[in-house]
Scaffold this motif. Structure first.
Motif, mmCIF file in Angstrom:
data_model
loop_
_atom_site.group_PDB
_atom_site.id
_atom_site.type_symbol
_atom_site.label_atom_id
_atom_site.label_comp_id
_atom_site.label_asym_id
_atom_site.label_seq_id
_atom_site.Cartn_x
_atom_site.Cartn_y
_atom_site.Cartn_z
ATOM 1 N N ARG A 280 8.746 -19.202 -8.498
ATOM 2 C CA ARG A 280 9.242 -19.297 -7.116
ATOM 3 C C ARG A 280 8.716 -18.162 -6.251
ATOM 4 N NH1 ARG A 280 10.575 -23.089 -4.201
ATOM 5 N NH2 ARG A 280 12.162 -21.870 -3.092
ATOM 6 N N GLU A 281 7.511 -17.715 -6.533
ATOM 7 C CA GLU A 281 6.873 -16.666 -5.745
ATOM 8 C C GLU A 281 5.524 -17.137 -5.225
ATOM 9 O OE1 GLU A 281 8.784 -12.730 -7.962
ATOM 10 O OE2 GLU A 281 6.633 -13.126 -8.113
ATOM 11 N N ALA A 282 4.968 -16.344 -4.320
ATOM 12 C CA ALA A 282 3.629 -16.594 -3.807
ATOM 13 C C ALA A 282 2.914 -15.266 -3.652
ATOM 14 C CB ALA A 282 3.685 -17.326 -2.470
ATOM 15 N N VAL A 283 1.593 -15.315 -3.710
ATOM 16 C CA VAL A 283 0.764 -14.126 -3.521
ATOM 17 C C VAL A 283 0.066 -14.223 -2.176
ATOM 18 C CG1 VAL A 283 -1.186 -12.771 -4.384
ATOM 19 C CG2 VAL A 283 0.417 -13.831 -5.993
ATOM 20 N N MET A 284 0.124 -13.145 -1.406
ATOM 21 C CA MET A 284 -0.520 -13.094 -0.102
ATOM 22 C C MET A 284 -1.614 -12.034 -0.084
ATOM 23 S SD MET A 284 1.227 -12.451 3.673
ATOM 24 C CE MET A 284 1.302 -10.652 3.562
ATOM 25 N N LYS A 285 -2.772 -12.379 0.446
ATOM 26 C CA LYS A 285 -3.811 -11.390 0.736
ATOM 27 C C LYS A 285 -3.446 -10.736 2.056
ATOM 28 C CE LYS A 285 -8.763 -10.645 1.402
ATOM 29 N NZ LYS A 285 -8.749 -9.458 0.504
ATOM 30 N N VAL A 286 -3.212 -9.441 2.037
ATOM 31 C CA VAL A 286 -2.734 -8.739 3.220
ATOM 32 C C VAL A 286 -3.878 -8.548 4.211
ATOM 33 C CG1 VAL A 286 -1.495 -6.733 4.070
ATOM 34 C CG2 VAL A 286 -1.065 -7.553 1.742
ATOM 35 N N ARG A 287 -3.617 -8.888 5.464
ATOM 36 C CA ARG A 287 -4.617 -8.766 6.533
ATOM 37 C C ARG A 287 -4.274 -7.670 7.533
ATOM 38 N NH1 ARG A 287 -9.126 -11.444 4.734
ATOM 39 N NH2 ARG A 287 -8.645 -13.602 4.138
ATOM 40 N N ALA A 288 -2.981 -7.362 7.671
ATOM 41 C CA ALA A 288 -2.550 -6.334 8.630
ATOM 42 C C ALA A 288 -1.183 -5.813 8.227
ATOM 43 C CB ALA A 288 -2.503 -6.910 10.041
ATOM 44 N N ALA A 289 -0.905 -4.573 8.604
ATOM 45 C CA ALA A 289 0.395 -3.968 8.303
ATOM 46 C C ALA A 289 0.777 -2.999 9.406
ATOM 47 C CB ALA A 289 0.359 -3.248 6.954
ATOM 48 N N GLY A 290 2.082 -2.826 9.584
ATOM 49 C CA GLY A 290 2.599 -1.850 10.530
ATOM 50 C C GLY A 290 3.142 -0.633 9.805
ATOM 51 N N VAL A 291 3.166 0.498 10.512
ATOM 52 C CA VAL A 291 3.619 1.763 9.921
ATOM 53 C C VAL A 291 4.549 2.462 10.904
ATOM 54 C CG1 VAL A 291 2.933 3.975 8.939
ATOM 55 C CG2 VAL A 291 1.416 1.991 8.727
ATOM 56 N N GLY A 292 5.746 2.843 10.415
ATOM 57 C CA GLY A 292 6.690 3.566 11.251
ATOM 58 C C GLY A 292 7.473 4.597 10.469
ATOM 59 N N LEU A 293 8.408 5.242 11.160
ATOM 60 C CA LEU A 293 9.188 6.336 10.583
ATOM 61 C C LEU A 293 10.033 5.901 9.395
ATOM 62 C CD1 LEU A 293 10.182 9.279 10.738
ATOM 63 C CD2 LEU A 293 11.891 8.511 12.419
ATOM 64 N N THR A 294 10.487 4.654 9.381
ATOM 65 C CA THR A 294 11.314 4.167 8.272
ATOM 66 C C THR A 294 10.637 4.384 6.924
ATOM 67 O OG1 THR A 294 12.348 2.492 9.676
ATOM 68 C CG2 THR A 294 12.484 2.150 7.301
ATOM 69 N N LEU A 295 9.337 4.234 6.890
ATOM 70 C CA LEU A 295 8.595 4.412 5.637
ATOM 71 C C LEU A 295 8.720 5.837 5.105
ATOM 72 C CD1 LEU A 295 5.485 2.360 6.672
ATOM 73 C CD2 LEU A 295 6.937 1.815 4.713
ATOM 74 N N LEU A 296 8.698 6.798 6.007
ATOM 75 C CA LEU A 296 8.842 8.189 5.571
ATOM 76 C C LEU A 296 10.247 8.451 5.033
ATOM 77 C CD1 LEU A 296 6.838 10.024 8.362
ATOM 78 C CD2 LEU A 296 6.250 9.873 5.940
ATOM 79 N N ASN A 297 11.239 7.814 5.633
ATOM 80 C CA ASN A 297 12.607 7.938 5.107
ATOM 81 C C ASN A 297 12.707 7.308 3.723
ATOM 82 O OD1 ASN A 297 13.534 9.217 7.446
ATOM 83 N ND2 ASN A 297 13.998 7.274 8.450
ATOM 84 N N MET A 298 12.064 6.163 3.562
ATOM 85 C CA MET A 298 12.065 5.501 2.253
ATOM 86 C C MET A 298 11.380 6.363 1.201
ATOM 87 S SD MET A 298 11.021 1.660 3.332
ATOM 88 C CE MET A 298 12.173 0.546 4.127
ATOM 89 N N ARG A 299 10.312 7.015 1.599
ATOM 90 C CA ARG A 299 9.513 7.773 0.644
ATOM 91 C C ARG A 299 10.252 8.993 0.088
ATOM 92 N NH1 ARG A 299 3.478 9.665 2.212
ATOM 93 N NH2 ARG A 299 4.600 11.423 3.088
ATOM 94 N N THR A 300 11.342 9.386 0.734
ATOM 95 C CA THR A 300 12.146 10.484 0.187
ATOM 96 C C THR A 300 12.947 10.043 -1.027
ATOM 97 O OG1 THR A 300 14.087 9.982 1.557
ATOM 98 C CG2 THR A 300 12.403 11.437 2.517
ATOM 99 N N GLY A 301 13.089 8.711 -1.201
ATOM 100 C CA GLY A 301 13.908 8.193 -2.278
ATOM 101 C C GLY A 301 15.322 7.869 -1.854
ATOM 102 N N SER A 302 15.645 8.064 -0.576
ATOM 103 C CA SER A 302 17.009 7.861 -0.097
ATOM 104 C C SER A 302 17.427 6.386 -0.099
ATOM 105 C CB SER A 302 17.158 8.430 1.316
ATOM 106 O OG SER A 302 16.296 7.768 2.225
ATOM 107 N N PHE A 303 16.455 5.476 -0.158
ATOM 108 C CA PHE A 303 16.761 4.046 -0.202
ATOM 109 C C PHE A 303 16.918 3.548 -1.645
ATOM 110 C CE2 PHE A 303 15.820 4.340 4.108
ATOM 111 C CZ PHE A 303 15.884 3.121 4.762
ATOM 112 N N GLY A 304 16.700 4.436 -2.610
ATOM 113 C CA GLY A 304 16.727 4.026 -4.002
ATOM 114 C C GLY A 304 15.383 3.478 -4.434
ATOM 115 N N GLY A 305 15.389 2.612 -5.449
ATOM 116 C CA GLY A 305 14.141 2.035 -5.943
ATOM 117 C C GLY A 305 13.479 2.913 -6.993
ATOM 118 N N GLU A 306 12.624 2.292 -7.793
ATOM 119 C CA GLU A 306 11.933 3.005 -8.861
ATOM 120 C C GLU A 306 10.486 3.324 -8.456
ATOM 121 O OE1 GLU A 306 12.206 0.552 -12.302
ATOM 122 O OE2 GLU A 306 14.369 0.847 -12.559
ATOM 123 N N VAL A 307 9.959 4.365 -9.045
ATOM 124 C CA VAL A 307 8.569 4.765 -8.837
ATOM 125 C C VAL A 307 7.843 4.739 -10.177
ATOM 126 C CG1 VAL A 307 8.855 6.139 -6.739
ATOM 127 C CG2 VAL A 307 9.401 7.174 -8.951
#
Length: 341
Positions: free
Chosen positions: A26-53
């Motif tokens: 029940r999944e699909a694979v997408m070839k990425v053509r464009a992406a946006g970048v904002g401050l939320t990503l830097l907050n996520m990168r601190t680990g404050s959102f959880g998730g594994e690395v």
């Protein structure tokens, strides 16, 4: 495939080679053509959102479907799609009621709790892919998935903006705020933009702000708002920063029955006299991303040219750290964008 991988939370992304992803039934694979970048990503990168690395980040995405799982009928190879940020159950009372952002069995975020799209390919549940309308570019569709649809949900459902409203946007020159200027104008509001530099305020004016306030040049920000509204105050105030001092300004700037909405995740809490809150019938609330339906609406609105992407910096996805540096230095005007060619 090439991928920008965060080895540990708090560390910078590193270019690595990863196996091309394969979809489950029940999944699909997408070839990425464009992406946006904002401050939320830097907050996520601190680990404050959880998730594994280690983790491949990136959630503001658009591209082409290149493979689908055995049980997928909603998508086919070649479909142009944008990505919905939240990983939800689709079955709880909130999901069934069209409020997926409040999912009772919330599974997390794309790019945090499973690999995102700062890579050549991304594999996600089929429900996370939405078709891009004809005529809308990949880059614009990517911006729609966070920078714009966050505002669409806020203005429509949380701030309830109307054509007669005066609306204050705190942090109006940032990657989300600048699109908030356009969305508020699309709802017919008179917009007062507030930010920390003349450069950001000039950008806000360029995209439709009617009045601007430089926080570094005004001793009393609430008085400045009242001055621009003939002493009345604003009907809605949206805070993209989210610190106690900025949200206090948002609340104190409201007129009777005004709505103060916080989007940014900052620190601290505000002081609200309960008697005043009762007598004025003001509303204090938060706004969280958008529903799938609202993202579809956002994509359609952008396809008609009502809201346009505001890109302050564009680079190849392998150079994403240069955009992060610009965000940290408070030099980025508008949104960061990644290319994949």
């Amino acid at each position: 495939m090439k991928a920008m991988v965060v080895p540990k939370w708090g560390e910078k992304s590193v270019l690595m080679s990863r196996p091309d992803p394969k979809p489950s039934s029940r999944e699909a694979v997408m070839k990425v053509r464009a992406a946006g970048v904002g401050l939320t990503l830097l907050n996520m990168r601190t680990g404050s959102f959880g998730g594994e690395v280690p983790r491949i980040m990136g959630h503001e995405l658009a591209g082409d479907i290149v493979e689908v799982g055995s049980d997928v009928t909603e998508l086919k190879v070649g479909d142009r799609c944008a990505v919905y940020f939240y990983l939800t159950c689709g079955r709880c009372r909130y999901c069934r009621g069209g409020r997926e952002t409040l999912c009772e069995a919330f599974k997390g975020h794309v790019g945090v709790h499973r690999d995102g799209g700062f890579a050549e390919y991304v594999s996600l549940p089929v429900e996370n892919f939405l078709h891009i309308p004809s005529g809308l570019s990949y880059e614009a569709a990517a911006m729609a998935t966070d920078a714009v649809n966050t505002n669409w949900h806020c203005m429509k459902e949380r701030a309830r903006v109307n054509p007669h409203d005066h609306v204050l946007l705190i942090g109006a020159g940032g990657g989300v705020g600048i699109h908030g200027v356009q969305v508020a104008k699309a709802f017919g509001a008179r917009v007062i933009a507030m930010d920390v530099s003349d450069e950001k305020l000039a950008l806000a004016s360029e995209w439709g702000a009617d009045e601007v306030i430089n926080v570094k040049k005004e001793a009393d920000l609430v008085a400045a708002v009242k001055r621009l509204t003939d002493g009345r105050g604003v009907d809605a105030a949206i805070d993209y920063v989210g610190h106690a001092e900025t949200f206090q300004v948002a609340y104190d700037s409201l007129t009777t029955s005004g709505r103060a909405v916080v989007i940014g995740v900052g620190k601290g809490s505000i002081q609200v006299p309960t008697r005043h809150l009762i007598l004025s019938e003001k509303t204090i609330t938060g706004s969280r991303h958008s529903t799938r339906t609202e993202l579809i609406e956002t994509l359609e609105v952008m396809a008609r040219g009502v809201v346009k992407p505001v890109i302050g910096m564009r680079t190849h996805f392998t150079e994403i750290e240069s955009i992060f540096e610009s965000i940290l230095d408070e030099k980025l005007l508008g949104r960061g964008a990644l290319t994949y060619d």
